[in-house]
Design an enzyme around this catalytic site. Structure first.
Site, PDB file in Angstrom:
ATOM      1  N   LYS A  88     -20.651 -10.566 -17.281  1.00 20.59           N
ATOM      2  CA  LYS A  88     -19.827 -10.464 -18.490  1.00 20.59           C
ATOM      3  C   LYS A  88     -18.368 -10.367 -18.062  1.00 20.59           C
ATOM      4  O   LYS A  88     -17.926  -9.349 -17.551  1.00 20.59           O
ATOM      5  CB  LYS A  88     -20.184  -9.208 -19.295  1.00 20.59           C
ATOM      6  CG  LYS A  88     -19.451  -9.206 -20.646  1.00 20.59           C
ATOM      7  CD  LYS A  88     -19.317  -7.836 -21.256  1.00 20.59           C
ATOM      8  CE  LYS A  88     -18.032  -7.145 -20.937  1.00 20.59           C
ATOM      9  NZ  LYS A  88     -16.786  -7.784 -21.387  1.00 20.59           N
ATOM     10  N   GLU A  94     -13.507  -9.690 -22.196  1.00 18.82           N
ATOM     11  CA  GLU A  94     -13.495 -10.468 -23.434  1.00 18.82           C
ATOM     12  C   GLU A  94     -12.185 -11.221 -23.646  1.00 18.82           C
ATOM     13  O   GLU A  94     -12.139 -12.196 -24.385  1.00 18.82           O
ATOM     14  CB  GLU A  94     -13.786  -9.569 -24.650  1.00 18.82           C
ATOM     15  CG  GLU A  94     -12.878  -8.364 -24.832  1.00 18.82           C
ATOM     16  CD  GLU A  94     -13.307  -7.131 -24.024  1.00 18.82           C
ATOM     17  OE1 GLU A  94     -13.852  -7.304 -22.919  1.00 18.82           O
ATOM     18  OE2 GLU A  94     -13.086  -6.006 -24.516  1.00 18.82           O
ATOM     19  N   GLY A 121     -13.173  -2.248 -13.034  1.00 17.67           N
ATOM     20  CA  GLY A 121     -12.322  -1.948 -14.183  1.00 17.67           C
ATOM     21  C   GLY A 121     -11.752  -0.544 -14.058  1.00 17.67           C
ATOM     22  O   GLY A 121     -11.643  -0.001 -12.952  1.00 17.67           O
ATOM     23  N   GLY A 122     -11.429   0.047 -15.195  1.00 19.45           N
ATOM     24  CA  GLY A 122     -10.758   1.348 -15.190  1.00 19.45           C
ATOM     25  C   GLY A 122     -11.709   2.516 -14.921  1.00 19.45           C
ATOM     26  O   GLY A 122     -12.927   2.403 -15.120  1.00 19.45           O
ATOM     27  N   ILE A 123     -11.139   3.635 -14.488  1.00 22.77           N
ATOM     28  CA  ILE A 123     -11.941   4.812 -14.123  1.00 22.77           C
ATOM     29  C   ILE A 123     -12.747   5.340 -15.305  1.00 22.77           C
ATOM     30  O   ILE A 123     -13.936   5.665 -15.171  1.00 22.77           O
ATOM     31  CB  ILE A 123     -11.034   5.946 -13.584  1.00 22.77           C
ATOM     32  CG1 ILE A 123     -10.600   5.623 -12.160  1.00 22.77           C
ATOM     33  CG2 ILE A 123     -11.753   7.292 -13.608  1.00 22.77           C
ATOM     34  CD1 ILE A 123      -9.943   6.776 -11.432  1.00 22.77           C
ATOM     35  N   GLU A 124     -12.111   5.438 -16.470  1.00 18.07           N
ATOM     36  CA  GLU A 124     -12.833   6.021 -17.608  1.00 18.07           C
ATOM     37  C   GLU A 124     -14.022   5.149 -17.987  1.00 18.07           C
ATOM     38  O   GLU A 124     -15.109   5.654 -18.272  1.00 18.07           O
ATOM     39  CB  GLU A 124     -11.884   6.238 -18.797  1.00 18.07           C
ATOM     40  CG  GLU A 124     -10.899   7.385 -18.589  1.00 18.07           C
ATOM     41  CD  GLU A 124     -11.545   8.667 -18.026  1.00 18.07           C
ATOM     42  OE1 GLU A 124     -12.596   9.077 -18.543  1.00 18.07           O
ATOM     43  OE2 GLU A 124     -11.001   9.241 -17.053  1.00 18.07           O
ATOM     44  N   THR A 125     -13.833   3.814 -17.970  1.00 21.83           N
ATOM     45  CA  THR A 125     -14.967   2.925 -18.259  1.00 21.83           C
ATOM     46  C   THR A 125     -16.032   3.097 -17.180  1.00 21.83           C
ATOM     47  O   THR A 125     -17.235   3.116 -17.478  1.00 21.83           O
ATOM     48  CB  THR A 125     -14.504   1.446 -18.312  1.00 21.83           C
ATOM     49  OG1 THR A 125     -13.275   1.366 -19.005  1.00 21.83           O
ATOM     50  CG2 THR A 125     -15.524   0.576 -18.974  1.00 21.83           C
ATOM     51  N   GLY A 126     -15.595   3.243 -15.940  1.00 18.48           N
ATOM     52  CA  GLY A 126     -16.548   3.438 -14.837  1.00 18.48           C
ATOM     53  C   GLY A 126     -17.410   4.669 -15.052  1.00 18.48           C
ATOM     54  O   GLY A 126     -18.626   4.641 -14.820  1.00 18.48           O
ATOM     55  N   GLU A 179     -15.865  -0.578  -8.749  1.00 18.66           N
ATOM     56  CA  GLU A 179     -14.534  -0.840  -8.164  1.00 18.66           C
ATOM     57  C   GLU A 179     -13.536  -0.437  -9.234  1.00 18.66           C
ATOM     58  O   GLU A 179     -13.361  -1.141 -10.218  1.00 18.66           O
ATOM     59  CB  GLU A 179     -14.366  -2.333  -7.848  1.00 18.66           C
ATOM     60  CG  GLU A 179     -15.270  -2.867  -6.766  1.00 18.66           C
ATOM     61  CD  GLU A 179     -14.921  -2.367  -5.384  1.00 18.66           C
ATOM     62  OE1 GLU A 179     -13.843  -1.752  -5.215  1.00 18.66           O
ATOM     63  OE2 GLU A 179     -15.725  -2.572  -4.473  1.00 18.66           O
ATOM     64  N   CYS A 226      -5.093  -3.660  -8.886  1.00 17.09           N
ATOM     65  CA  CYS A 226      -5.664  -2.340  -8.579  1.00 17.09           C
ATOM     66  C   CYS A 226      -5.019  -1.735  -7.338  1.00 17.09           C
ATOM     67  O   CYS A 226      -4.862  -0.526  -7.237  1.00 17.09           O
ATOM     68  CB  CYS A 226      -7.164  -2.466  -8.378  1.00 17.09           C
ATOM     69  SG  CYS A 226      -7.610  -3.685  -7.125  1.00 17.09           S
ATOM     70  N   GLU A 258      -2.235   5.531 -13.056  1.00 18.09           N
ATOM     71  CA  GLU A 258      -2.108   4.089 -12.825  1.00 18.09           C
ATOM     72  C   GLU A 258      -1.403   3.449 -14.032  1.00 18.09           C
ATOM     73  O   GLU A 258      -1.954   3.436 -15.135  1.00 18.09           O
ATOM     74  CB  GLU A 258      -3.512   3.486 -12.658  1.00 18.09           C
ATOM     75  CG  GLU A 258      -3.513   2.037 -12.254  1.00 18.09           C
ATOM     76  CD  GLU A 258      -4.918   1.434 -12.238  1.00 18.09           C
ATOM     77  OE1 GLU A 258      -5.711   1.715 -13.164  1.00 18.09           O
ATOM     78  OE2 GLU A 258      -5.201   0.661 -11.308  1.00 18.09           O
TER      79      GLU A 258
HETATM   80  N1  LIG Z   1     -10.993  -1.610  -7.392  1.00 23.82           N
HETATM   81  C1  LIG Z   1     -10.839  -2.898  -7.614  1.00 23.82           C
HETATM   82  O1  LIG Z   1     -11.125  -3.732  -6.768  1.00 23.82           O
HETATM   83  C2  LIG Z   1     -10.281  -3.370  -8.929  1.00 23.82           C
HETATM   84  C3  LIG Z   1     -10.007  -4.724  -9.099  1.00 23.82           C
HETATM   85  C4  LIG Z   1      -9.480  -5.162 -10.310  1.00 23.82           C
HETATM   86  C5  LIG Z   1      -9.213  -4.262 -11.328  1.00 23.82           C
HETATM   87  N2  LIG Z   1      -9.483  -2.940 -11.139  1.00 23.82           N
HETATM   88  C6  LIG Z   1      -9.153  -1.970 -12.188  1.00 23.82           C
HETATM   89  O2  LIG Z   1      -9.448  -2.511 -13.476  1.00 23.82           O
HETATM   90  C7  LIG Z   1      -8.603  -1.921 -14.457  1.00 23.82           C
HETATM   91  C8  LIG Z   1      -8.028  -2.996 -15.347  1.00 23.82           C
HETATM   92  O3  LIG Z   1      -9.034  -3.769 -15.901  1.00 23.82           O
HETATM   93  P1  LIG Z   1      -9.502  -3.644 -17.410  1.00 23.82           P
HETATM   94  O4  LIG Z   1      -8.399  -3.139 -18.276  1.00 23.82           O
HETATM   95  O5  LIG Z   1     -10.184  -4.922 -17.761  1.00 23.82           O
HETATM   96  O6  LIG Z   1     -10.579  -2.479 -17.305  1.00 23.82           O
HETATM   97  P2  LIG Z   1     -11.586  -1.977 -18.408  1.00 23.82           P
HETATM   98  O7  LIG Z   1     -12.304  -0.829 -17.796  1.00 23.82           O
HETATM   99  O8  LIG Z   1     -10.946  -1.783 -19.721  1.00 23.82           O
HETATM  100  O9  LIG Z   1     -12.561  -3.224 -18.613  1.00 23.82           O
HETATM  101  C9  LIG Z   1     -13.237  -3.834 -17.540  1.00 23.82           C
HETATM  102  C10 LIG Z   1     -14.478  -4.505 -18.067  1.00 23.82           C
HETATM  103  O10 LIG Z   1     -15.344  -3.509 -18.585  1.00 23.82           O
HETATM  104  C11 LIG Z   1     -15.766  -3.853 -19.881  1.00 23.82           C
HETATM  105  N3  LIG Z   1     -16.025  -2.611 -20.619  1.00 23.82           N
HETATM  106  C12 LIG Z   1     -15.166  -1.869 -21.375  1.00 23.82           C
HETATM  107  N4  LIG Z   1     -15.797  -0.798 -21.902  1.00 23.82           N
HETATM  108  C13 LIG Z   1     -17.076  -0.847 -21.487  1.00 23.82           C
HETATM  109  C14 LIG Z   1     -18.226  -0.023 -21.672  1.00 23.82           C
HETATM  110  N5  LIG Z   1     -18.195   1.065 -22.438  1.00 23.82           N
HETATM  111  N6  LIG Z   1     -19.377  -0.370 -21.070  1.00 23.82           N
HETATM  112  C15 LIG Z   1     -19.449  -1.454 -20.288  1.00 23.82           C
HETATM  113  N7  LIG Z   1     -18.402  -2.292 -20.073  1.00 23.82           N
HETATM  114  C16 LIG Z   1     -17.226  -1.994 -20.651  1.00 23.82           C
HETATM  115  C17 LIG Z   1     -14.629  -4.694 -20.434  1.00 23.82           C
HETATM  116  O11 LIG Z   1     -15.083  -5.500 -21.494  1.00 23.82           O
HETATM  117  C18 LIG Z   1     -14.253  -5.500 -19.195  1.00 23.82           C
HETATM  118  O12 LIG Z   1     -15.120  -6.589 -19.027  1.00 23.82           O
HETATM  119  C19 LIG Z   1      -7.534  -1.179 -13.682  1.00 23.82           C
HETATM  120  O13 LIG Z   1      -7.806   0.193 -13.690  1.00 23.82           O
HETATM  121  C20 LIG Z   1      -7.683  -1.746 -12.262  1.00 23.82           C
HETATM  122  O14 LIG Z   1      -7.221  -0.884 -11.248  1.00 23.82           O
HETATM  123  C21 LIG Z   1     -10.010  -2.480  -9.975  1.00 23.82           C
HETATM  124  C1  LIG Z   2      -8.937  -6.477  -5.528  1.00 25.36           C
HETATM  125  N1  LIG Z   2      -7.760  -7.296  -5.860  1.00 25.36           N
HETATM  126  C2  LIG Z   2      -6.657  -6.881  -5.004  1.00 25.36           C
HETATM  127  C3  LIG Z   2      -8.059  -8.699  -5.614  1.00 25.36           C
HETATM  128  C4  LIG Z   2      -7.441  -7.209  -7.253  1.00 25.36           C
HETATM  129  C5  LIG Z   2      -7.170  -5.891  -7.754  1.00 25.36           C
HETATM  130  O1  LIG Z   2      -6.794  -5.737  -8.896  1.00 25.36           O
END
Ligand SMILES: NC(=O)c1ccc[n+]([C@@H]2O[C@H](COP(=O)([O-])OP(=O)(O)OC[C@H]3O[C@@H](n4cnc5c(N)ncnc54)[C@H](O)[C@@H]3O)[C@@H](O)[C@H]2O)c1
Ligand SMILES: C[N+](C)(C)CC=O
Length: 494
Positions: free
Chosen positions: A177, A180, A230-235, A252, A286, A387
Site C-alpha cells: 500500500k 494515498e 513512516g512516522g513514529i506515531e503511525t508505527g 522504519e 528521514c 522531526e
Molecule cells: N526510517 C526510514 O527509512 C524512513 C524513510 C522514509 C520516511 N520515513 C518517515 O516517514 C515519515 C513521513 O512519511 P508519512 O508522512 O507518509 O508517514 P505516515 O506515518 O503518515 O504514513 C506512512 C504510511 O502509513 C500509512 N498509514 C497512516 N496511518 C496508518 C494506520 N493507522 N495504519 C496503517 N497505515 C497507516 C499512510 O497511508 C502511509 O502509506 C517521516 O517521519 C519520515 O522520517 C522514514
Molecule cells: C531512507 N531514505 C534516506 C532513502 C529516505 C528517507 O526518508
C-alpha cells in the site's frame, strides 16, 4: 494515464475500489490534478490479503527454486531501468522533488531488484555440529508468508522497492500500500511486474488511506509480517494492531539526525554535505541532517558561509533543470512546517534566514517553504527534539567531544548521525559512542543497497537493505534428523 494505472492490482487483475470511490492526485508544485486513482478501503485490503494468502499457501511462488525467483526479479529490474525516465517524471510530478533526484532514485531502484535477484539463491542453509550421535542438524531459512507493506510519500518508489525486492526474493507474497497521496510510481512498477510472469496473487497493490487500508493490513490475521515506513506515531499504532496475531514487524520510522562539525574538519567539504544533508527533497528525508552541531571555535565562520549558500538555493518546478529544491508535499505539511517557526521563536531560537513561504509569484501555487536557518538552539528545545521534515536547520554549539556525544545521543530517535573531523582516533571513538543505526564519518546521507538501513531506539525495528533486509522476510527453521532412532526408555521399557 492509462486505464490500468487508475486501478488496484489484486490476484492478477486490475480492479476499481469495491466502493467505486476515487481520489485525485496533485502536483505539489502547482496544485494541479495529475491523476485520479481508485480509493480503496478495508474491503479491498481484505480481498488483496486473501489473494496473497492463496498464492502463498499454494506454493506457486515459495516452492519455486530461488534462482527462478531471482530471474523474474532481474527481469523486473531491467524493465525498471528501461522505463526509468518515465518513472522519474512520474515521481517528480507526484512528490515535487527535482527530476535529478528522481533519476537517482530510479537508478537505485533498478539496482535494488538486481541485488536481491542475485541474493535470492545464495543461502542454502547451514549444517550444525549436532551433539547427538548419528544425527544431522540443519538450519534453513523459509519465507515468512504473506507480507503487508506500507510505504510513505517522501520516497514512494524507493521505499517500496526496499520492501518488495527482498520479500519476493525470499519467496513471500505481498500486499503493498503506497501512501494515498503518492501512488503513481508504485502503480507503474506493478504494471511492469504484471507484464512479466509473476504468478497471480504474488504481488498485490492496494490504494487508499492509512486508517482503513493500512490498518486492515496491520490487523488482518492472515498477514504474517507487516513492514512499515513512516512516522513514529503511525508505527506505534501499527505495532499495537499487529499484536492481534503476533505478526512479525519491521518499522522504519522518523529521525532527528545530528550532523556534527568538529573544528579540525575539512570545513569546505562539510559545508557541502550540510547543504545536501538537508535540502534534498526540501528536507523531507528521514535521515536529514537537520540538527547541526558546530564546535564553538568555528561556529560563526561556518554559519556565515552556510547562510549565504542557503540564500542562493533555487526553488522551483522539479521538472526544470535549474531547480535545486522543490516544494513540500502538501498544504497540510506546509502548514505544519510553518507552525514550527512559532515553536522555534517561543523556544528562543534565533531566525537567521527563511522562516516563511517565498514571495516569488511563480511559486505562489506550490507548497514552498524557504530554506531556513535557526541558531542559538539548545538540545531541550522542541524545534531541536522533534522531526520537522522540512528545509529547516537548527544550530547548536559545543566545546568538546564528550559534550557533543552526550547531546547528540539525548534523543528518542536513533536513525542516523554524521560527524566531520581529521582526527583518526576521534573517528573511532565517536563512531562507537553514537547510538544510531547509521553513522557517517566525513560524509552525510549516504545509503546504498548492500549496507543495512534502520534505526536504534524509536527510529525503528529491524533492518532493510543488504543481506539483513532479506533475512527480515525469512523464518529460521531447525531441522533435526535422527538417522538411528532408539527408544529413549525414559518411562521404562514397554
Ligand atoms: N526510517 C526510514 O527509512 C524512513 C524513510 C522514509 C520516511 N520515513 C518517515 O516517514 C515519515 C513521513 O512519511 P508519512 O508522512 O507518509 O508517514 P505516515 O506515518 O503518515 O504514513 C506512512 C504510511 O502509513 C500509512 N498509514 C497512516 N496511518 C496508518 C494506520 N493507522 N495504519 C496503517 N497505515 C497507516 C499512510 O497511508 C502511509 O502509506 C517521516 O517521519 C519520515 O522520517 C522514514
Ligand atoms: C531512507 N531514505 C534516506 C532513502 C529516505 C528517507 O526518508
Amino acid at each position: 494515464m492509462t486505464g490500468t494505472e487508475k486501478s488496484m492490482y489484486i490476484g492478477g487483475r486490475w480492479l476499481p475500489a469495491v466502493s467505486g470511490k476515487t481520489r485525485r492526485i496533485f502536483n505539489p508544485f502547482n496544485g494541479q490534478v495529475v491523476a485520479e486513482v481508485a480509493e480503496g478501503d478495508r474491503d479491498d485490503a481484505k480481498k488483496a490479503v486473501n489473494a496473497a494468502r492463496q498464492a502463498f499457501d499454494s506454493g506457486v511462488w515459495s516452492d519455486l527454486p530461488a534462482a527462478e525467483r531471482g530471474v523474474l526479479l532481474y527481469r523486473l529490474a531491467e524493465k525498471i531501468a528501461e522505463q526509468s525516465e518515465e518513472l522519474a517524471r512520474l515521481e517528480t510530478l507526484d512528490t515535487g522533488k527535482t527530476l535529478e533526484e528522481s533519476r537517482w532514485d530510479m537508478s537505485d531502484i533498478a539496482g535494488i531488484f538486481r541485488y536481491y535477484a542475485g541474493l535470492a539463491d545464495k543461502d542454502g542453509g547451514e549444517l550444525i555440529d549436532s551433539p547427538i550421535p548419528h544425527s544431522e542438524s540443519r538450519v534453513v531459512r523459509e519465507p515468512v508468508g504473506v507480507c503487508g507493506q506500507i510505504s510513505p510519500w517522501n520516497y514512494p518508489l524507493l521505499q517500496a522497492a526496499w520492501k518488495l525486492a527482498p520479500a519476493l526474493a525470499a519467496g513471500c507474497t505481498v500486499v503493498i500500500k503506497p501512501s494515498e497521496i503518492t501512488p503513481l510510481t508504485t502503480l507503474k512498477i506493478t504494471e511492469l511486474a504484471a507484464g512479466l510472469n509473476f504468478p497471480d496473487g504474488v504481488i498485490n497493490t492496494v490504494l487508499g488511506p492509512g486508517h482503513s487500508v493500512g490498518a486492515e493490513l496491520a490487523e488482518h490475521p492472515l498477514v504474517d509480517l507487516i513492514s512499515f515506513t513512516g512516522g513514529i506515531e503511525t508505527g506505534k499504532t501499527i505495532m499495537r494492531a499487529a499484536s492481534g496475531n503476533v505478526k512479525k514487524i519491521a518499522l522504519e520510522l522518523g529521525g532527528k539526525n545530528p550532523h556534527i562539525i568538529f573544528a579540525d574538519a575539512d570545513l569546505d567539504a562539510a559545508l557541502e554535505a550540510v547543504l545536501n544533508g538537508v535540502f534534498f527533497h526540501a528536507g523531507q528525508i528521514c535521515s536529514a541532517g537537520s540538527r547541526l552541531m558546530i564546535e564553538d571555535r568555528v561556529h560563526d565562520r561556518f554559519v556565515e558561509r552556510l547562510k549565504s549558500r542557503m540564500a542562493a538555493i533555487r526553488l522551483g518546478d522539479g521538472m526544470e533543470s535549474a531547480t535545486q529544491m522543490g516544494p513540500l508535499i502538501s498544504a497540510e505539511h506546509l502548514a505544519k512546517v510553518e507552525s514550527y517557526m512559532r515553536v522555534a521563536e517561543s523556544d528562543g531560537a534565533r531566525l537567521e534566514l527563511g522562516g516563511t513561504r517565498p514571495e516569488a509569484p511563480e511559486l505562489k501555487d506550490g507548497f514552498f517553504f524557504l530554506p531556513t536557518l535557526l541558531t542559538g538552539c539548545q538540545g531541550d528545545m522542541r524545534i531541536v527534539r522533534e522531526e520537522v521534515f522540512g528545509p529547516v536547520i537548527t544550530v547548536e554549539t559545543f566545546s568538546d567531544e564528550d559534550e557533543v556525544v552526550e547531546l547528540a545521543n539525548a534523543t528518542i530517535y536513533g536513525l542516523a548521525a554524521g560527524f566531520w573531523t581529521r582526527d583518526a582516533d576521534r573517528m573511532h571513538r565517536v563512531a562507537r559512542r553514537l547510538r544510531f543505526g547509521t553513522v557517517w564519518i566525513n560524509d552525510f546521507n549516504v545509503y546504498f543497497t548492500q549496507a543495512p538501513w534502520g534505526g536504534y531506539k524509536q527510529s525503528g525495528l529491524g533492518r532493510e537493505l543488504g543481506r539483513h533486509g532479506l533475512e527480515e522476510y525469512t523464518e529460521v527453521k531447525h531441522v533435526f534428523h535422527n538417522h538411528r532412532p532408539e527408544p529413549p526408555c525414559w518411562f521404562g521399557n514397554s
